[in-house]
Design a protein around this motif. Structure first.
Motif, PDB file in Angstrom:
ATOM      1  N   THR A  44       0.843  -1.192   0.000  1.00 44.02           N
ATOM      2  CA  THR A  44       0.000   0.000   0.000  1.00 44.02           C
ATOM      3  C   THR A  44       0.877   1.241   0.000  1.00 44.02           C
ATOM      4  O   THR A  44       1.822   1.347   0.791  1.00 44.02           O
ATOM      5  N   LEU A  45       0.546   2.187  -0.889  1.00 46.21           N
ATOM      6  CA  LEU A  45       1.294   3.437  -1.012  1.00 46.21           C
ATOM      7  C   LEU A  45       0.384   4.621  -0.725  1.00 46.21           C
ATOM      8  O   LEU A  45      -0.829   4.560  -0.983  1.00 46.21           O
ATOM      9  N   LEU A  46       0.992   5.700  -0.234  1.00 47.95           N
ATOM     10  CA  LEU A  46       0.273   6.942   0.032  1.00 47.95           C
ATOM     11  C   LEU A  46       0.743   7.994  -0.953  1.00 47.95           C
ATOM     12  O   LEU A  46       1.948   8.182  -1.148  1.00 47.95           O
ATOM     13  N   VAL A  47      -0.200   8.697  -1.565  1.00 43.60           N
ATOM     14  CA  VAL A  47       0.107   9.762  -2.513  1.00 43.60           C
ATOM     15  C   VAL A  47       0.032  11.097  -1.781  1.00 43.60           C
ATOM     16  O   VAL A  47      -1.006  11.428  -1.197  1.00 43.60           O
ATOM     17  N   GLY A  48       1.153  11.867  -1.799  1.00 43.79           N
ATOM     18  CA  GLY A  48       1.167  13.168  -1.152  1.00 43.79           C
ATOM     19  C   GLY A  48       1.294  13.061   0.356  1.00 43.79           C
ATOM     20  O   GLY A  48       1.473  11.986   0.931  1.00 43.79           O
ATOM     21  N   ARG A  49       1.189  14.240   1.006  1.00 43.94           N
ATOM     22  CA  ARG A  49       1.300  14.322   2.455  1.00 43.94           C
ATOM     23  C   ARG A  49       0.155  15.106   3.078  1.00 43.94           C
ATOM     24  O   ARG A  49       0.254  15.565   4.224  1.00 43.94           O
ATOM     25  N   ALA A  50      -0.933  15.234   2.331  1.00 44.41           N
ATOM     26  CA  ALA A  50      -2.057  16.020   2.851  1.00 44.41           C
ATOM     27  C   ALA A  50      -2.633  15.419   4.112  1.00 44.41           C
ATOM     28  O   ALA A  50      -3.174  16.131   4.961  1.00 44.41           O
ATOM     29  N   ILE A  51      -2.492  14.104   4.261  1.00 46.50           N
ATOM     30  CA  ILE A  51      -3.051  13.452   5.442  1.00 46.50           C
ATOM     31  C   ILE A  51      -2.291  13.847   6.712  1.00 46.50           C
ATOM     32  O   ILE A  51      -2.820  13.748   7.834  1.00 46.50           O
ATOM     33  N   GLU A  52      -1.055  14.323   6.562  1.00 49.45           N
ATOM     34  CA  GLU A  52      -0.279  14.744   7.717  1.00 49.45           C
ATOM     35  C   GLU A  52      -0.525  16.194   8.083  1.00 49.45           C
ATOM     36  O   GLU A  52      -0.051  16.673   9.110  1.00 49.45           O
ATOM     37  N   ASN A  53      -1.246  16.896   7.215  1.00 51.06           N
ATOM     38  CA  ASN A  53      -1.551  18.294   7.462  1.00 51.06           C
ATOM     39  C   ASN A  53      -2.759  18.401   8.388  1.00 51.06           C
ATOM     40  O   ASN A  53      -3.813  17.825   8.094  1.00 51.06           O
ATOM     41  N   PRO A  54      -2.646  19.135   9.506  1.00 52.42           N
ATOM     42  CA  PRO A  54      -3.802  19.230  10.407  1.00 52.42           C
ATOM     43  C   PRO A  54      -4.999  19.907   9.774  1.00 52.42           C
ATOM     44  O   PRO A  54      -6.137  19.654  10.163  1.00 52.42           O
ATOM     45  N   ASN A  55      -4.748  20.785   8.803  1.00 53.95           N
ATOM     46  CA  ASN A  55      -5.831  21.508   8.140  1.00 53.95           C
ATOM     47  C   ASN A  55      -5.704  21.383   6.625  1.00 53.95           C
ATOM     48  O   ASN A  55      -5.419  22.363   5.927  1.00 53.95           O
ATOM     49  N   VAL A 122       8.228  -9.034  -5.498  1.00 58.66           N
ATOM     50  CA  VAL A 122       7.818  -8.305  -6.705  1.00 58.66           C
ATOM     51  C   VAL A 122       6.935  -7.114  -6.346  1.00 58.66           C
ATOM     52  O   VAL A 122       7.079  -6.026  -6.904  1.00 58.66           O
ATOM     53  N   ALA A 123       6.023  -7.289  -5.391  1.00 58.53           N
ATOM     54  CA  ALA A 123       5.145  -6.187  -4.992  1.00 58.53           C
ATOM     55  C   ALA A 123       5.957  -5.022  -4.425  1.00 58.53           C
ATOM     56  O   ALA A 123       5.731  -3.855  -4.786  1.00 58.53           O
ATOM     57  N   ASN A 124       6.908  -5.312  -3.554  1.00 60.24           N
ATOM     58  CA  ASN A 124       7.726  -4.246  -2.972  1.00 60.24           C
ATOM     59  C   ASN A 124       8.608  -3.576  -4.017  1.00 60.24           C
ATOM     60  O   ASN A 124       8.815  -2.356  -3.980  1.00 60.24           O
ATOM     61  N   GLU A 125       9.140  -4.369  -4.954  1.00 58.23           N
ATOM     62  CA  GLU A 125      10.000  -3.790  -5.986  1.00 58.23           C
ATOM     63  C   GLU A 125       9.190  -2.935  -6.967  1.00 58.23           C
ATOM     64  O   GLU A 125       9.673  -1.891  -7.435  1.00 58.23           O
ATOM     65  N   LEU A 126       7.967  -3.366  -7.276  1.00 59.08           N
ATOM     66  CA  LEU A 126       7.101  -2.541  -8.122  1.00 59.08           C
ATOM     67  C   LEU A 126       6.842  -1.189  -7.461  1.00 59.08           C
ATOM     68  O   LEU A 126       6.856  -0.139  -8.127  1.00 59.08           O
ATOM     69  N   ALA A 127       6.585  -1.206  -6.158  1.00 60.70           N
ATOM     70  CA  ALA A 127       6.373   0.051  -5.441  1.00 60.70           C
ATOM     71  C   ALA A 127       7.626   0.919  -5.483  1.00 60.70           C
ATOM     72  O   ALA A 127       7.549   2.140  -5.683  1.00 60.70           O
ATOM     73  N   LYS A 128       8.786   0.297  -5.326  1.00 59.45           N
ATOM     74  CA  LYS A 128      10.041   1.051  -5.358  1.00 59.45           C
ATOM     75  C   LYS A 128      10.271   1.676  -6.728  1.00 59.45           C
ATOM     76  O   LYS A 128      10.642   2.856  -6.830  1.00 59.45           O
ATOM     77  N   GLN A 129      10.050   0.901  -7.786  1.00 61.02           N
ATOM     78  CA  GLN A 129      10.242   1.426  -9.130  1.00 61.02           C
ATOM     79  C   GLN A 129       9.230   2.519  -9.459  1.00 61.02           C
ATOM     80  O   GLN A 129       9.541   3.463 -10.190  1.00 61.02           O
ATOM     81  N   LEU A 130       8.030   2.404  -8.913  1.00 65.15           N
ATOM     82  CA  LEU A 130       7.034   3.449  -9.146  1.00 65.15           C
ATOM     83  C   LEU A 130       7.423   4.736  -8.423  1.00 65.15           C
ATOM     84  O   LEU A 130       7.236   5.838  -8.958  1.00 65.15           O
ATOM     85  N   ILE A 131       7.977   4.609  -7.228  1.00 68.01           N
ATOM     86  CA  ILE A 131       8.427   5.791  -6.487  1.00 68.01           C
ATOM     87  C   ILE A 131       9.552   6.503  -7.237  1.00 68.01           C
ATOM     88  O   ILE A 131       9.652   7.737  -7.220  1.00 68.01           O
ATOM     89  N   LEU A 132      10.387   5.727  -7.929  1.00 71.60           N
ATOM     90  CA  LEU A 132      11.473   6.328  -8.706  1.00 71.60           C
ATOM     91  C   LEU A 132      10.966   7.170  -9.866  1.00 71.60           C
ATOM     92  O   LEU A 132      11.724   7.966 -10.438  1.00 71.60           O
ATOM     93  N   SER A 220       4.871   7.277  -1.070  1.00 74.69           N
ATOM     94  CA  SER A 220       5.573   6.641   0.047  1.00 74.69           C
ATOM     95  C   SER A 220       4.845   5.360   0.411  1.00 74.69           C
ATOM     96  O   SER A 220       3.618   5.274   0.304  1.00 74.69           O
ATOM     97  N   VAL A 221       5.614   4.370   0.807  1.00 75.88           N
ATOM     98  CA  VAL A 221       5.053   3.079   1.199  1.00 75.88           C
ATOM     99  C   VAL A 221       4.623   3.175   2.659  1.00 75.88           C
ATOM    100  O   VAL A 221       5.427   3.495   3.536  1.00 75.88           O
ATOM    101  N   ILE A 222       3.348   2.893   2.919  1.00 75.43           N
ATOM    102  CA  ILE A 222       2.864   2.892   4.297  1.00 75.43           C
ATOM    103  C   ILE A 222       2.627   1.472   4.813  1.00 75.43           C
ATOM    104  O   ILE A 222       2.489   1.273   6.013  1.00 75.43           O
ATOM    105  N   GLU A 223       2.589   0.504   3.912  1.00 75.19           N
ATOM    106  CA  GLU A 223       2.459  -0.893   4.327  1.00 75.19           C
ATOM    107  C   GLU A 223       3.143  -1.783   3.291  1.00 75.19           C
ATOM    108  O   GLU A 223       2.625  -1.954   2.179  1.00 75.19           O
ATOM    109  N   ALA A 224       4.303  -2.295   3.633  1.00 74.72           N
ATOM    110  CA  ALA A 224       5.053  -3.142   2.704  1.00 74.72           C
ATOM    111  C   ALA A 224       4.402  -4.516   2.595  1.00 74.72           C
ATOM    112  O   ALA A 224       3.669  -4.958   3.479  1.00 74.72           O
ATOM    113  N   ALA A 225       4.678  -5.176   1.485  1.00 81.27           N
ATOM    114  CA  ALA A 225       4.116  -6.510   1.247  1.00 81.27           C
ATOM    115  C   ALA A 225       4.868  -7.540   2.082  1.00 81.27           C
ATOM    116  O   ALA A 225       6.099  -7.483   2.211  1.00 81.27           O
TER     117      ALA A 225
END
Length: 327
Positions: A44-55, A122-132, A220-225
């Motif tokens: 599982t990956l998270l897009v952006g950091r809006a969830i860390e913003n209090p507002n 493979v799942a973790n490497e796909l996430a890594k390559q996508l982050i790149l 960013s990866v929030i839950e690795a396979a």
């Protein structure tokens, strides 16, 4: 036509239905027993950091959801697949799917494979390559520059905090002064500290704009396979039941086809319904007839064959009461 007449072919060809069903069940069981178990690994990956913003703003959530859709499509491209296969030193990447969790900033990459460890890798490497593929995955020089800016931000944050404390302290002292000259000097010091604070905050905001802190276009990866413990398939029971149903249906179709192609009469009712004629009798087949002795079954007055001929004779006599029978 009554329901039992529709079911008559099934009753007549019951052995065909049974044989087809048994064969289908046996074949599906043999096939599924030889199939390797299938496992699924999920990252599982998270897009952006809006969830860390209090507002967070609604615009931030909208943009990150659009980015998640775009990265979902990128993850399925050959560039990511080839890079993953090369990094893991495998010929090809197993089947995988990428989806956006509805109404969230989350993406999931699900890999299906017969090897649980390989599926997770493979799942973790796909996430890594996508982050790149994101702007946050830069070269070493850019990463060093970002580290320097982050250090400057930390230093400015400390200075801003200290300046704010100095301003608060001077304001507290101002309330206890009675001399006009001391009040003027203290107010001048507060003004200078406020200008310093504004300058520090402006510098902090300018540096923050050049960093990846709070960036929307990042992954960013929030839950690795993890290697799964239990397989997801094949579901042998469902496959066997489906095979049994298909075998039964095909046998039933064959039974109705055979009945349709069979143009012989099986009962007096069929003669009456098909030809509109009334039958005078039914004579059984004489299985024990030998050449030269064809009438032997009729010698026994109590045999079923003799009785059938008597019924036929009687019906012929009644049929010729009003009109003589002509040969």
């Amino acid at each position: 036509m009554e329901l039992k007449e529709y079911l008559l072919p099934l009753r007549r060809w019951w052995w065909l239905l049974l044989a087809a069903t048994v064969i289908a069940v046996a074949a599906s069981y043999l096939i599924t027993s030889r199939q390797a178990p299938i496992y699924q690994a999920r990252v599982t990956l998270l897009v952006g950091r809006a969830i860390e913003n209090p507002n967070p703003s609604g615009n931030e959530f909208f943009l990150t959801q659009q980015l998640a859709t775009t990265y979902t499509d990128i993850a399925k491209r050959s560039t990511v697949r080839r890079a993953t296969a090369k990094a893991l030193n495998i010929k090809s990447v197993p089947d995988y799917g990428v989806r956006v969790v509805p109404n969230t900033q989350l993406m999931e990459i699900v890999v299906t494979d017969s090897n649980p460890e390989r599926a997770a890798a493979v799942a973790n490497e796909l996430a890594k390559q996508l982050i790149l593929q994101t702007p946050t995955a830069s070269d070493q020089t850019t990463q060093d520059r970002q580290a320097f800016i982050n250090n400057q931000l930390d230093d400015l944050q400390v200075k801003i905090t200290d300046t704010q404390q100095d301003v608060a302290k001077k304001q507290e002292e101002l309330g206890g002064l009675f001399s006009a000259r001391q009040i003027a000097d203290t107010q001048a010091q507060i003004t200078g500290l406020q200008q310093k604070l504004n300058s520090l905050q402006s510098n902090y905001a300018a540096l923050l704009a050049n960093t990846q802190r709070g960036a929307l276009n990042q992954l960013s990866v929030i839950e690795a396979a993890q290697p799964p413990n239990l397989p997801i398939g094949p579901d042998r029971l469902i496959i066997i039941l489906l095979a049994a149903a298909v075998g039964f249906v095909m046998a039933a179709a064959a039974a109705y086809l055979l009945e349709y192609l069979d143009d012989t009469f099986k009962s007096p009712d069929m003669v009456q319904k098909t030809l509109g004629l009334t039958t005078l009798g039914a004579v059984p087949v004489m299985d024990e007839v030998t050449p030269g002795n064809e009438l032997a079954p009729l010698i026994n007055d109590h045999s079923a064959t003799t009785e059938a001929y008597r019924v036929l004779r009687t019906n012929l006599q009644f049929a010729s009461v009003d009109r003589p029978c002509t040969p």
